[in-house]
Design a protein around this motif. Structure first.
Motif, PDB file in Angstrom:
ATOM      1  N   GLY A  93       0.905  -1.227  -0.126  1.00 23.31           N
ATOM      2  CA  GLY A  93       0.119   0.001  -0.001  1.00 23.31           C
ATOM      3  C   GLY A  93       0.685   1.266  -0.063  1.00 23.31           C
ATOM      4  N   TYR A  94      -0.009   2.346   0.124  1.00 21.34           N
ATOM      5  CA  TYR A  94       0.770   3.537   0.453  1.00 21.34           C
ATOM      6  C   TYR A  94       0.525   4.409   1.634  1.00 21.34           C
ATOM      7  CZ  TYR A  94       1.827   8.488  -0.852  1.00 21.34           C
ATOM      8  OH  TYR A  94       2.432   9.841  -0.738  1.00 21.34           O
ATOM      9  N   PHE A  95       1.113   4.770   2.243  1.00 19.93           N
ATOM     10  CA  PHE A  95       0.943   5.680   3.766  1.00 19.93           C
ATOM     11  C   PHE A  95       1.480   7.063   3.627  1.00 19.93           C
ATOM     12  CE2 PHE A  95       2.489   6.798   7.872  1.00 19.93           C
ATOM     13  CZ  PHE A  95       1.280   6.700   8.408  1.00 19.93           C
ATOM     14  N   TRP A  96       0.333   7.722   3.487  1.00 12.96           N
ATOM     15  CA  TRP A  96       0.731   9.342   3.229  1.00 12.96           C
ATOM     16  C   TRP A  96       0.705  10.031   4.639  1.00 12.96           C
ATOM     17  CZ3 TRP A  96      -3.187  13.220   0.798  1.00 12.96           C
ATOM     18  CH2 TRP A  96      -2.659  14.352   0.545  1.00 12.96           C
ATOM     19  N   GLN A  97       1.696  10.468   5.081  1.00 18.44           N
ATOM     20  CA  GLN A  97       1.649  11.324   6.665  1.00 18.44           C
ATOM     21  C   GLN A  97       1.434  12.644   5.961  1.00 18.44           C
ATOM     22  OE1 GLN A  97       2.614   9.842   9.570  1.00 18.44           O
ATOM     23  NE2 GLN A  97       1.311  11.623  10.180  1.00 18.44           N
ATOM     24  N   ILE A  98       0.329  13.083   6.079  1.00 21.88           N
ATOM     25  CA  ILE A  98       0.000  14.696   5.640  1.00 21.88           C
ATOM     26  C   ILE A  98       0.841  15.459   6.404  1.00 21.88           C
ATOM     27  CG2 ILE A  98      -2.144  16.003   5.200  1.00 21.88           C
ATOM     28  CD1 ILE A  98      -3.548  13.442   4.546  1.00 21.88           C
ATOM     29  N   ASN A  99       0.485  15.318   7.771  1.00 18.62           N
ATOM     30  CA  ASN A  99       1.289  16.185   9.013  1.00 18.62           C
ATOM     31  C   ASN A  99       1.449  15.418   9.999  1.00 18.62           C
ATOM     32  OD1 ASN A  99      -1.216  16.406  10.470  1.00 18.62           O
ATOM     33  ND2 ASN A  99      -1.559  18.248   9.428  1.00 18.62           N
ATOM     34  N   ASP A 100       1.806  15.865  11.084  1.00 14.70           N
ATOM     35  CA  ASP A 100       2.140  14.934  12.465  1.00 14.70           C
ATOM     36  C   ASP A 100       0.895  14.378  12.941  1.00 14.70           C
ATOM     37  OD1 ASP A 100       4.837  15.789  12.221  1.00 14.70           O
ATOM     38  OD2 ASP A 100       4.804  17.330  13.834  1.00 14.70           O
ATOM     39  N   ASP A 101      -0.170  15.116  12.647  1.00 14.97           N
ATOM     40  CA  ASP A 101      -1.552  14.337  13.186  1.00 14.97           C
ATOM     41  C   ASP A 101      -2.302  13.545  12.130  1.00 14.97           C
ATOM     42  OD1 ASP A 101      -0.761  15.532  16.062  1.00 14.97           O
ATOM     43  OD2 ASP A 101      -0.823  17.362  15.069  1.00 14.97           O
ATOM     44  N   ILE A 102      -2.204  14.002  10.895  1.00 13.34           N
ATOM     45  CA  ILE A 102      -3.066  13.375   9.872  1.00 13.34           C
ATOM     46  C   ILE A 102      -2.237  12.488   9.088  1.00 13.34           C
ATOM     47  CG2 ILE A 102      -4.729  14.052   7.987  1.00 13.34           C
ATOM     48  CD1 ILE A 102      -4.997  16.771   9.606  1.00 13.34           C
ATOM     49  N   SER A 103      -2.885  11.375   8.682  1.00  8.08           N
ATOM     50  CA  SER A 103      -2.406  10.611   7.603  1.00  8.08           C
ATOM     51  C   SER A 103      -3.437   9.507   6.956  1.00  8.08           C
ATOM     52  CB  SER A 103      -1.430   9.175   8.420  1.00  8.08           C
ATOM     53  OG  SER A 103      -2.108   8.595   9.393  1.00  8.08           O
ATOM     54  N   LEU A 104      -2.969   9.049   5.909  1.00  6.12           N
ATOM     55  CA  LEU A 104      -3.831   8.184   5.037  1.00  6.12           C
ATOM     56  C   LEU A 104      -3.110   6.933   4.623  1.00  6.12           C
ATOM     57  CD1 LEU A 104      -6.743   7.755   3.611  1.00  6.12           C
ATOM     58  CD2 LEU A 104      -5.780   9.090   1.511  1.00  6.12           C
ATOM     59  N   ASP A 105      -3.833   5.896   4.876  1.00  9.34           N
ATOM     60  CA  ASP A 105      -3.034   4.436   4.557  1.00  9.34           C
ATOM     61  C   ASP A 105      -4.174   3.950   3.691  1.00  9.34           C
ATOM     62  OD1 ASP A 105      -1.939   1.805   6.626  1.00  9.34           O
ATOM     63  OD2 ASP A 105      -1.969   2.012   4.499  1.00  9.34           O
ATOM     64  N   VAL A 106      -3.739   3.406   2.284  1.00  9.96           N
ATOM     65  CA  VAL A 106      -4.605   2.600   1.315  1.00  9.96           C
ATOM     66  C   VAL A 106      -3.743   1.501   0.772  1.00  9.96           C
ATOM     67  CG1 VAL A 106      -6.004   4.809   0.726  1.00  9.96           C
ATOM     68  CG2 VAL A 106      -3.979   4.330  -0.596  1.00  9.96           C
ATOM     69  N   GLY A 107      -4.403   0.566   0.537  1.00  8.76           N
ATOM     70  CA  GLY A 107      -3.787  -0.767  -0.028  1.00  8.76           C
ATOM     71  C   GLY A 107      -4.616  -1.909  -0.314  1.00  8.76           C
ATOM     72  N   TYR A 108      -3.921  -2.967  -0.496  1.00  3.78           N
ATOM     73  CA  TYR A 108      -4.296  -4.250  -1.051  1.00  3.78           C
ATOM     74  C   TYR A 108      -3.842  -5.271  -0.211  1.00  3.78           C
ATOM     75  CZ  TYR A 108      -5.077  -8.438  -4.259  1.00  3.78           C
ATOM     76  OH  TYR A 108      -5.698  -9.642  -4.562  1.00  3.78           O
ATOM     77  N   ALA A 109      -4.600  -6.191   0.312  1.00  7.15           N
ATOM     78  CA  ALA A 109      -4.282  -7.471   1.051  1.00  7.15           C
ATOM     79  C   ALA A 109      -4.550  -8.966   0.520  1.00  7.15           C
ATOM     80  CB  ALA A 109      -4.525  -7.223   2.614  1.00  7.15           C
ATOM     81  N   LYS A 110      -4.021  -9.738   0.474  1.00  7.31           N
ATOM     82  CA  LYS A 110      -4.041 -11.259   0.095  1.00  7.31           C
ATOM     83  C   LYS A 110      -4.159 -11.923   1.307  1.00  7.31           C
ATOM     84  CE  LYS A 110      -4.852 -14.672  -2.727  1.00  7.31           C
ATOM     85  NZ  LYS A 110      -6.107 -14.998  -3.423  1.00  7.31           N
ATOM     86  N   TYR A 111      -5.117 -12.736   1.631  1.00  8.05           N
ATOM     87  CA  TYR A 111      -5.340 -13.806   2.872  1.00  8.05           C
ATOM     88  C   TYR A 111      -5.028 -15.009   2.342  1.00  8.05           C
ATOM     89  CZ  TYR A 111      -6.974  -9.508   5.097  1.00  8.05           C
ATOM     90  OH  TYR A 111      -7.267  -8.249   5.744  1.00  8.05           O
ATOM     91  N   ALA A 112      -3.867 -16.030   2.595  1.00  4.69           N
ATOM     92  CA  ALA A 112      -3.750 -17.315   2.251  1.00  4.69           C
ATOM     93  C   ALA A 112      -4.040 -18.381   3.457  1.00  4.69           C
ATOM     94  CB  ALA A 112      -2.575 -17.193   1.475  1.00  4.69           C
ATOM     95  N   TYR A 113      -4.481 -19.434   3.346  1.00  4.81           N
ATOM     96  CA  TYR A 113      -4.706 -20.510   4.303  1.00  4.81           C
ATOM     97  C   TYR A 113      -4.231 -21.688   3.818  1.00  4.81           C
ATOM     98  CZ  TYR A 113      -7.749 -16.870   6.212  1.00  4.81           C
ATOM     99  OH  TYR A 113      -8.346 -15.866   6.623  1.00  4.81           O
ATOM    100  N   GLU A 114      -2.819 -22.009   4.542  1.00  5.04           N
ATOM    101  CA  GLU A 114      -2.119 -23.340   4.252  1.00  5.04           C
ATOM    102  C   GLU A 114      -3.087 -24.322   4.169  1.00  5.04           C
ATOM    103  OE1 GLU A 114       1.985 -25.514   5.599  1.00  5.04           O
ATOM    104  OE2 GLU A 114       0.978 -23.847   6.762  1.00  5.04           O
ATOM    105  N   ARG A 115      -2.898 -25.247   3.131  1.00  2.00           N
ATOM    106  CA  ARG A 115      -3.632 -26.496   3.088  1.00  2.00           C
ATOM    107  C   ARG A 115      -5.090 -26.497   2.785  1.00  2.00           C
ATOM    108  NH1 ARG A 115      -2.390 -30.206   7.894  1.00  2.00           N
ATOM    109  NH2 ARG A 115      -3.279 -31.853   6.373  1.00  2.00           N
TER     110      ARG A 115
END
Length: 245
Positions: A93-115
């Motif tokens: 993903g992408y983590f945008w630290q706008i200032n010391d108190d404000i941020s935005l985190d956007v992204g993609y996740a894949k969940y995998a289960y063995e067997r």
């Protein structure tokens, strides 16, 4: 057991992973590592280990531009004849630290289960944080046993410092499975439920200690009809201890 795969949701600690203490590799790259033991692996209020402890670990590589990628893993146990005992989550993903108190985190996740590859699914996420308040949303359109279902999870959180260098974290969320998969004892069906958590944490002797109260508004009968057990959605206290690098 009905609709089992729809409940296999991991609460990926994305925001914490990219903002934790990290090892500086060079002027552009940092590597954040963490390991934690929890008394019960709860994801959106539901136990992923039938109430048993879990060992969890993560590694996140982040770039000075805000881009990051990583992996998170935990043991799991869903009971019955589900063979998987390990969940591995891959995210970027992408983590945008706008200032010391404000941020935005956007992204993609894949969940995998063995067997148990039929349980695998992916989702997109966005987390906006401002002055201790977090507003998050996660969505998947390839969820469930046929990988054609969808779900969303929207939550509001708040984190603040308490005396004695202690941190209080609060969260209230709404999970929507889109389909009526929750069946009450009276035969009523629903697609949504609410979950909440209150956690107190403190760093002591170089370790991060936590104590959480976790609960949902899923009834015992709804939990049993959906997950096959009536005690994996009820209120519980989760203890944790971990280390971040």
């Amino acid at each position: 057991m009905k609709h089992t795969a729809n409940a296999l949701i991991a609460l990926l600690p994305l925001f914490a992973a990219v903002t934790a203490q990290a090892v500086t590799l060079n002027e552009n790259f940092d590597l954040a590592l963490s390991a934690e033991v929890v008394s019960d692996y709860r994801s959106r209020g539901q136990s992923q280990t039938l109430g048993d402890p879990a060992l969890q670990a993560s590694a996140t590589l982040s770039h000075s531009s805000g881009l990051y990628a990583g992996v998170w893993t935990s043991n799991v146990d869903f009971g019955f004849d589900i063979k998987t005992r390990q969940e591995i989550d891959y995210y970027a993903g992408y983590f945008w630290q706008i200032n010391d108190d404000i941020s935005l985190d956007v992204g993609y996740a894949k969940y995998a289960y063995e067997r148990s590859g039929g349980l695998n699914y992916a989702e997109t996420y966005a987390i906006f944080s401002a002055y201790g308040v977090q507003l998050g949303h996660q969505y998947s359109d390839n969820f469930g046993t046929n990988q054609e279902d969808s779900y969303s999870w929207t939550y509001l959180g708040y984190e603040t410092s308490l005396p004695l260098e202690t941190t209080l974290s609060l969260r209230y969320g709404l999970v929507d499975y889109k389909d009526d998969v929750l069946i009450s004892s009276s035969g009523n069906t629903g697609s949504r439920y609410h979950e909440w958590e209150a956690k107190v944490s403190k760093e002591l002797v170089g370790l991060n200690w936590g104590l959480s109260y976790v609960d949902t508004d899923i009834s015992d009968s709804e939990c049993a009809s959906y997950l096959g057990f009536d005690d994996v959605c009820e209120a519980t206290v989760v203890a944790s201890v971990g280390k971040s690098f």
